[in-house]
Design a protein around this motif. Structure first.
Motif, PDB file in Angstrom:
ATOM      1  N   ASP A  51       0.828  -1.215   0.000  1.00 12.28           N
ATOM      2  CA  ASP A  51       0.000   0.000   0.000  1.00 12.28           C
ATOM      3  C   ASP A  51       0.859   1.260   0.000  1.00 12.28           C
ATOM      4  N   ASP A  52       2.118   1.120  -0.410  1.00 13.13           N
ATOM      5  CA  ASP A  52       3.022   2.270  -0.525  1.00 13.13           C
ATOM      6  C   ASP A  52       3.052   2.720  -1.981  1.00 13.13           C
ATOM      7  N   TRP A  98     -12.561  -2.131   4.418  1.00 12.51           N
ATOM      8  CA  TRP A  98     -11.672  -1.242   3.663  1.00 12.51           C
ATOM      9  C   TRP A  98     -12.034   0.220   3.927  1.00 12.51           C
ATOM     10  N   ALA A 121     -10.960   1.188   7.444  1.00 11.19           N
ATOM     11  CA  ALA A 121      -9.507   1.365   7.500  1.00 11.19           C
ATOM     12  C   ALA A 121      -9.099   2.691   6.886  1.00 11.19           C
ATOM     13  N   LEU A 122      -9.795   3.081   5.818  1.00 13.17           N
ATOM     14  CA  LEU A 122      -9.489   4.351   5.150  1.00 13.17           C
ATOM     15  C   LEU A 122      -9.841   5.532   6.047  1.00 13.17           C
ATOM     16  N   ARG A 176      -7.349   5.799   9.010  1.00  5.89           N
ATOM     17  CA  ARG A 176      -5.924   5.871   8.690  1.00  5.89           C
ATOM     18  C   ARG A 176      -5.210   7.049   9.351  1.00  5.89           C
ATOM     19  N   HIS A 236      -3.333   2.742  11.850  1.00  8.48           N
ATOM     20  CA  HIS A 236      -3.181   2.011  10.592  1.00  8.48           C
ATOM     21  C   HIS A 236      -3.416   0.526  10.826  1.00  8.48           C
ATOM     22  N   LYS A 264      -4.569  -3.140   8.405  1.00  3.67           N
ATOM     23  CA  LYS A 264      -4.804  -3.665   7.066  1.00  3.67           C
ATOM     24  C   LYS A 264      -5.661  -4.917   7.163  1.00  3.67           C
ATOM     25  N   SER A 296      -9.088  -7.963   1.555  1.00  3.98           N
ATOM     26  CA  SER A 296      -9.431  -6.726   0.865  1.00  3.98           C
ATOM     27  C   SER A 296     -10.434  -7.055  -0.232  1.00  3.98           C
TER      28      SER A 296
END
Length: 331
Positions: free
Chosen positions: A84-85, A261, A264-265, A268, A272, A274, A278
């Motif tokens: 996710d980078d 998802w 988590a968004l 954030r 954080h 994950k 997903s």
């Protein structure tokens, strides 16, 4: 993959040659009599017939040294799918493409290369694959002697794979491989790594100014679509673990994944986390996505060298150290 034409030369470079696909490719090229410059951020092995160049892909000077006097360049460098980078992907040039560039989470059955690129890529990996494929194919110039072609494998597996089998076994050991998403009938392409290597080399050997390969993309798979959960079960059972057997509705699991998802968004900025599943992973596990190899068969004479059955057997054998022991006896 990009190449400057020098028909008599058998000197090539493999960028990302320490990785899973890259190392298999290097070994096969050496077997075929090529002299190989390997460029990677780390050196993972030594092999006669190769010269290792260590450096960062963004270091132009270091890269140019590895490309000196070579006629064929294979670009296999890539961060792991699922990262996710975003910045990590944007600073890499990735020229081994993926069939996922046309996948948006909906069924694809016998998909051709002329399917449009995904408007909503399922992850950063796919998004940057689309960007790199467009750049590479548009860079094709017969006048300048730079010819380009994109190879689109799907579901690569085999010995030394750092992703699929280790993660599958770890999940099974934690008791989380009991459920099948959907009815289990969705067909998916999995491709043994030796066949992916074979497709790359065939493309390199057929890539000429007057060939139909220039600026084209090619699907390379085992050409044996198989139910996703059957494939996973073959790996698990082969290593002594129980196959998943309970079914969960696809729409329910996908909806939960979307919700997690979104949470988590939203969180954030504060924390954080994950989610294990997903929406992308659910879609990959619960939809049809298999692709036609007709163009590769016609233009480069591609045929898989290793059947799916044999590929699974070789893979299971290579991971004997992950086999279920007596202390982990199945229920």
């Amino acid at each position: 993959m990009a190449t400057r034409i020098r028909p008599s030369s058998k000197r090539c470079a493999v960028i990302g040659g320490s990785g899973f696909l890259g190392r298999h490719l290097v070994e096969r090229l050496v077997d075929k009599g090529y002299t190989v410059n390997v460029f990677d951020i780390r050196q993972a092995y030594e092999l006669p017939g190769t010269t290792f160049h260590q450096g960062d892909l963004c270091d132009k000077e270091a890269l140019l040294v590895a490309l000196k006097e070579v006629s064929v360049v294979f670009h296999c460098a890539s961060p792991a799918p699922g990262s996710d980078d975003r910045a990590l992907f944007e600073r890499k040039l990735i020229l081994t493409s993926s069939a996922s560039v046309v996948f948006e989470g909906n069924d694809i059955k016998n998909g051709k290369e002329d399917l449009p690129y995904a408007k909503k890529p399922i992850d950063y990996y796919t998004e940057t694959k689309i960007q790199q494929e467009k750049l590479v194919l548009e860079a094709c110039s017969k006048e300048k002697g730079l010819l380009t072609v994109a190879i689109r494998p799907h579901g690569i597996f085999g010995p030394r794979d750092p992703q699929l089998v280790p993660i599958l076994v770890d999940t099974a050991r934690r008791g989380k491989m009991k459920f099948i998403i959907g009815d289990g009938s969705n067909l998916v392409d999995f491709t043994y790594v030796e066949n992916v290597v074979h497709g790359h080399i065939l493309a390199a050997e057929h890539l000429k100014a007057d060939s139909p390969l220039c600026s084209q993309a090619y699907h390379i798979t085992n050409d044996e679509p198989v139910p996703f959960w059957d494939f996973m079960s073959q790996i698990l059972v082969g290593l002594g673990y129980s196959a998943p057997r309970y079914h969960l509705p696809y729409s329910l699991v996908y909806g939960i994944a979307l919700l997690l998802w979104a949470i988590a968004l939203l969180l954030r900025p504060l924390v954080h986390f994950k989610p294990t599943f997903s929406p992308m992973r659910v879609a990959l596990a619960g939809t049809h996505h298999y692709y036609s190899c007709a163009r590769a068969k016609k233009d480069i004479g591609y045929r898989p060298l290793v059947s799916l059955k044999e590929g699974v057997a070789r893979t299971v054998e290579s991971y004997s150290h992950l086999r279920k022991g007596p202390e982990l006896k199945a229920e």
